[in-house]
Design a protein around this motif. Structure first.
Motif, PDB file in Angstrom:
ATOM      1  N   GLU A 100      -4.239  -2.325  45.834  1.00 43.82           N
ATOM      2  CA  GLU A 100      -3.933  -3.169  44.962  1.00 43.82           C
ATOM      3  C   GLU A 100      -3.037  -3.663  45.230  1.00 43.82           C
ATOM      4  OE1 GLU A 100      -7.473  -0.557  41.511  1.00 43.82           O
ATOM      5  OE2 GLU A 100      -5.171   0.103  42.832  1.00 43.82           O
ATOM      6  N   SER A 101      -2.497  -4.692  44.506  1.00 44.74           N
ATOM      7  CA  SER A 101      -1.429  -5.669  43.833  1.00 44.74           C
ATOM      8  C   SER A 101      -1.757  -5.952  42.713  1.00 44.74           C
ATOM      9  CB  SER A 101      -1.593  -6.230  45.213  1.00 44.74           C
ATOM     10  OG  SER A 101      -2.362  -7.440  45.093  1.00 44.74           O
ATOM     11  N   ARG A 102       0.153  -6.401  42.552  1.00 47.55           N
ATOM     12  CA  ARG A 102       0.600  -6.920  40.750  1.00 47.55           C
ATOM     13  C   ARG A 102       1.488  -8.851  41.092  1.00 47.55           C
ATOM     14  NH1 ARG A 102       0.681  -2.872  38.861  1.00 47.55           N
ATOM     15  NH2 ARG A 102       2.777  -2.788  38.566  1.00 47.55           N
ATOM     16  N   LEU A 103       1.527  -9.075  40.817  1.00 47.00           N
ATOM     17  CA  LEU A 103       1.915 -10.319  40.847  1.00 47.00           C
ATOM     18  C   LEU A 103       2.498 -10.781  39.439  1.00 47.00           C
ATOM     19  CD1 LEU A 103       3.959 -12.705  42.455  1.00 47.00           C
ATOM     20  CD2 LEU A 103       2.017 -14.228  41.798  1.00 47.00           C
ATOM     21  N   THR A 104       3.846 -10.314  39.090  1.00 50.57           N
ATOM     22  CA  THR A 104       4.270 -10.790  37.507  1.00 50.57           C
ATOM     23  C   THR A 104       5.581 -11.592  37.870  1.00 50.57           C
ATOM     24  OG1 THR A 104       4.542  -8.300  37.468  1.00 50.57           O
ATOM     25  CG2 THR A 104       5.450  -9.490  36.159  1.00 50.57           C
ATOM     26  N   ARG A 105       4.956 -12.822  36.011  1.00 45.23           N
ATOM     27  CA  ARG A 105       6.017 -13.964  36.648  1.00 45.23           C
ATOM     28  C   ARG A 105       6.284 -13.589  34.848  1.00 45.23           C
ATOM     29  NH1 ARG A 105       1.235 -15.926  38.876  1.00 45.23           N
ATOM     30  NH2 ARG A 105       1.676 -16.971  40.817  1.00 45.23           N
ATOM     31  N   LEU A 106       8.004 -13.873  35.209  1.00 50.14           N
ATOM     32  CA  LEU A 106       8.774 -14.646  34.423  1.00 50.14           C
ATOM     33  C   LEU A 106       9.436 -16.111  33.900  1.00 50.14           C
ATOM     34  CD1 LEU A 106      11.989 -11.659  34.002  1.00 50.14           C
ATOM     35  CD2 LEU A 106       9.041 -11.658  33.211  1.00 50.14           C
ATOM     36  N   SER A 107       8.536 -16.165  33.127  1.00 46.28           N
ATOM     37  CA  SER A 107       9.470 -17.700  31.984  1.00 46.28           C
ATOM     38  C   SER A 107       9.569 -17.451  30.772  1.00 46.28           C
ATOM     39  CB  SER A 107       7.982 -18.919  32.608  1.00 46.28           C
ATOM     40  OG  SER A 107       7.342 -18.207  31.217  1.00 46.28           O
ATOM     41  N   GLY A 108      10.965 -18.743  31.066  1.00 52.13           N
ATOM     42  CA  GLY A 108      11.752 -18.494  29.362  1.00 52.13           C
ATOM     43  C   GLY A 108      12.338 -19.843  29.739  1.00 52.13           C
ATOM     44  N   GLU A 109      12.954 -20.242  27.771  1.00 50.39           N
ATOM     45  CA  GLU A 109      13.766 -21.305  27.899  1.00 50.39           C
ATOM     46  C   GLU A 109      14.387 -21.374  26.989  1.00 50.39           C
ATOM     47  OE1 GLU A 109      11.951 -25.524  26.956  1.00 50.39           O
ATOM     48  OE2 GLU A 109      10.828 -23.930  25.176  1.00 50.39           O
ATOM     49  N   ARG A 110      15.639 -21.702  26.468  1.00 47.95           N
ATOM     50  CA  ARG A 110      16.519 -21.595  25.561  1.00 47.95           C
ATOM     51  C   ARG A 110      16.607 -22.505  24.857  1.00 47.95           C
ATOM     52  NH1 ARG A 110      23.016 -19.350  26.570  1.00 47.95           N
ATOM     53  NH2 ARG A 110      23.277 -19.778  24.338  1.00 47.95           N
ATOM     54  N   VAL A 111      16.647 -22.826  23.641  1.00 48.54           N
ATOM     55  CA  VAL A 111      17.929 -23.667  22.655  1.00 48.54           C
ATOM     56  C   VAL A 111      17.749 -23.429  21.921  1.00 48.54           C
ATOM     57  CG1 VAL A 111      16.278 -25.662  21.888  1.00 48.54           C
ATOM     58  CG2 VAL A 111      14.883 -25.198  23.792  1.00 48.54           C
ATOM     59  N   GLY A 112      19.044 -23.883  22.022  1.00 49.85           N
ATOM     60  CA  GLY A 112      20.202 -23.556  20.356  1.00 49.85           C
ATOM     61  C   GLY A 112      20.424 -21.963  20.723  1.00 49.85           C
ATOM     62  N   ASP A 113      20.124 -21.661  19.350  1.00 55.71           N
ATOM     63  CA  ASP A 113      19.882 -20.162  19.452  1.00 55.71           C
ATOM     64  C   ASP A 113      19.257 -19.261  19.984  1.00 55.71           C
ATOM     65  OD1 ASP A 113      18.676 -20.871  17.185  1.00 55.71           O
ATOM     66  OD2 ASP A 113      20.252 -20.192  15.789  1.00 55.71           O
ATOM     67  N   ARG A 114      17.920 -19.754  20.310  1.00 57.33           N
ATOM     68  CA  ARG A 114      17.086 -19.401  20.247  1.00 57.33           C
ATOM     69  C   ARG A 114      16.843 -19.537  21.986  1.00 57.33           C
ATOM     70  NH1 ARG A 114      12.208 -18.483  17.249  1.00 57.33           N
ATOM     71  NH2 ARG A 114      13.769 -20.644  15.438  1.00 57.33           N
ATOM     72  N   PHE A 115      16.799 -18.053  22.415  1.00 56.13           N
ATOM     73  CA  PHE A 115      16.358 -17.630  23.905  1.00 56.13           C
ATOM     74  C   PHE A 115      14.930 -16.938  23.850  1.00 56.13           C
ATOM     75  CE2 PHE A 115      15.560 -15.234  27.915  1.00 56.13           C
ATOM     76  CZ  PHE A 115      15.329 -15.702  28.892  1.00 56.13           C
ATOM     77  N   VAL A 116      13.356 -17.436  23.886  1.00 55.98           N
ATOM     78  CA  VAL A 116      12.364 -16.808  24.294  1.00 55.98           C
ATOM     79  C   VAL A 116      12.032 -16.855  26.202  1.00 55.98           C
ATOM     80  CG1 VAL A 116       9.397 -17.549  24.113  1.00 55.98           C
ATOM     81  CG2 VAL A 116      11.404 -17.858  22.292  1.00 55.98           C
ATOM     82  N   LEU A 117      11.442 -14.991  26.428  1.00 53.88           N
ATOM     83  CA  LEU A 117      10.915 -15.183  27.641  1.00 53.88           C
ATOM     84  C   LEU A 117      10.195 -14.285  27.941  1.00 53.88           C
ATOM     85  CD1 LEU A 117      12.056 -14.712  30.327  1.00 53.88           C
ATOM     86  CD2 LEU A 117      13.106 -12.162  29.697  1.00 53.88           C
ATOM     87  N   GLU A 118       9.081 -14.905  28.629  1.00 55.47           N
ATOM     88  CA  GLU A 118       7.215 -14.649  28.670  1.00 55.47           C
ATOM     89  C   GLU A 118       7.109 -14.133  30.169  1.00 55.47           C
ATOM     90  OE1 GLU A 118       5.161 -17.553  25.481  1.00 55.47           O
ATOM     91  OE2 GLU A 118       5.346 -18.283  27.063  1.00 55.47           O
ATOM     92  N   ARG A 119       5.947 -12.884  30.197  1.00 49.20           N
ATOM     93  CA  ARG A 119       5.504 -12.635  31.379  1.00 49.20           C
ATOM     94  C   ARG A 119       4.518 -12.113  31.273  1.00 49.20           C
ATOM     95  NH1 ARG A 119       3.341  -7.433  30.900  1.00 49.20           N
ATOM     96  NH2 ARG A 119       3.437  -6.092  32.949  1.00 49.20           N
ATOM     97  N   SER A 120       4.251 -13.417  32.518  1.00 53.63           N
ATOM     98  CA  SER A 120       2.247 -12.535  32.446  1.00 53.63           C
ATOM     99  C   SER A 120       1.925 -12.351  34.192  1.00 53.63           C
ATOM    100  CB  SER A 120       1.706 -14.398  32.888  1.00 53.63           C
ATOM    101  OG  SER A 120       2.606 -14.879  33.590  1.00 53.63           O
ATOM    102  N   THR A 121       1.058 -11.085  34.096  1.00 57.65           N
ATOM    103  CA  THR A 121       0.443 -10.231  35.546  1.00 57.65           C
ATOM    104  C   THR A 121      -0.643 -11.333  36.029  1.00 57.65           C
ATOM    105  OG1 THR A 121      -0.056  -9.115  33.947  1.00 57.65           O
ATOM    106  CG2 THR A 121       2.295  -8.640  34.855  1.00 57.65           C
ATOM    107  N   GLU A 122      -1.114 -11.453  36.982  1.00 64.20           N
ATOM    108  CA  GLU A 122      -1.941 -11.433  37.762  1.00 64.20           C
ATOM    109  C   GLU A 122      -2.294  -9.437  38.892  1.00 64.20           C
ATOM    110  OE1 GLU A 122      -2.282 -14.902  40.479  1.00 64.20           O
ATOM    111  OE2 GLU A 122      -1.355 -15.767  38.903  1.00 64.20           O
ATOM    112  N   GLY A 123      -3.521  -9.643  38.571  1.00 63.23           N
ATOM    113  CA  GLY A 123      -3.629  -8.450  40.770  1.00 63.23           C
ATOM    114  C   GLY A 123      -4.456  -7.005  38.983  1.00 63.23           C
TER     115      GLY A 123
END
Length: 177
Positions: A100-123
């Motif tokens: 078994e394995s797992r791949l985790t991806r982080l993707s984020g965006e900063r606009v002005g005073d807001r930073f959003v970070l999202e996480r997704s996984t496969e496996g």
């Protein structure tokens, strides 16, 4: 990383590619951001590991183990250098290269005073942890954090504790960049 590997040498010349680089020597307090596309001198006396984290990058670390088959990632800390865009990946497996394995991806965006970070996984590799820690570099103090169990600012770094299955974090800062 730019380790010094010669006896008696306490510095070395390092080339930083284009981008903005945050020095995190020994994963301690961050230094001043350095513009890339140039050579810099890394001061690294014995016991110091020179490390730079590119803006928009993240580094996932766990506790040391004697062998990969015993490194079950029961603790995980993400070091994230916040930028307009953040992209990172972490691959985990059972430790022997099979199964078994797992791949985790982080993707984020900063606009002005807001930073959003999202996480997704496969496996199908089950998580060996209940929480994760995120250390976010380059953000002003937050006025609100959504999606974390707790947060605190330590030495100018926003540290979050999140559930291991987290999917989205949102940080609203007090100041605009």
């Amino acid at each position: 990383m730019a380790p010094v590997v010669r006896q008696g040498v306490t510095r070395r010349l390092v080339y930083l590619p284009e981008g903005r680089w945050l020095p995190l020597f020994n994963l301690g307090a961050p230094g001043e951001v350095t513009e890339g596309g140039q050579h810099v001198i890394a001061l690294a006396p014995l016991g110091t590991v020179p490390l730079w984290l590119r803006a928009g990058g993240a580094l996932a670390l766990t506790e040391p183990a004697l062998h990969t088959t015993s490194a079950n990632w029961s603790q995980l800390t993400w070091h994230v250098h916040v930028a307009e865009r953040v992209d990172a990946r972490l691959y985990e497996d059972a430790g022997e290269g099979y199964g078994e394995s797992r791949l985790t991806r982080l993707s984020g965006e900063r606009v002005g005073d807001r930073f959003v970070l999202e996480r997704s996984t496969e496996g199908s590799l089950p998580l060996a942890r209940d929480t994760e820690t995120l250390r976010l570099y380059g953000l002003p103090a937050p006025r609100e954090v959504v999606g974390a169990r707790e947060h605190r600012v330590r030495d100018g770094v926003l540290e979050l504790t999140v559930d291991a299955e987290w999917q989205r974090l949102e940080v609203l800062t007090k100041e605009r960049p």
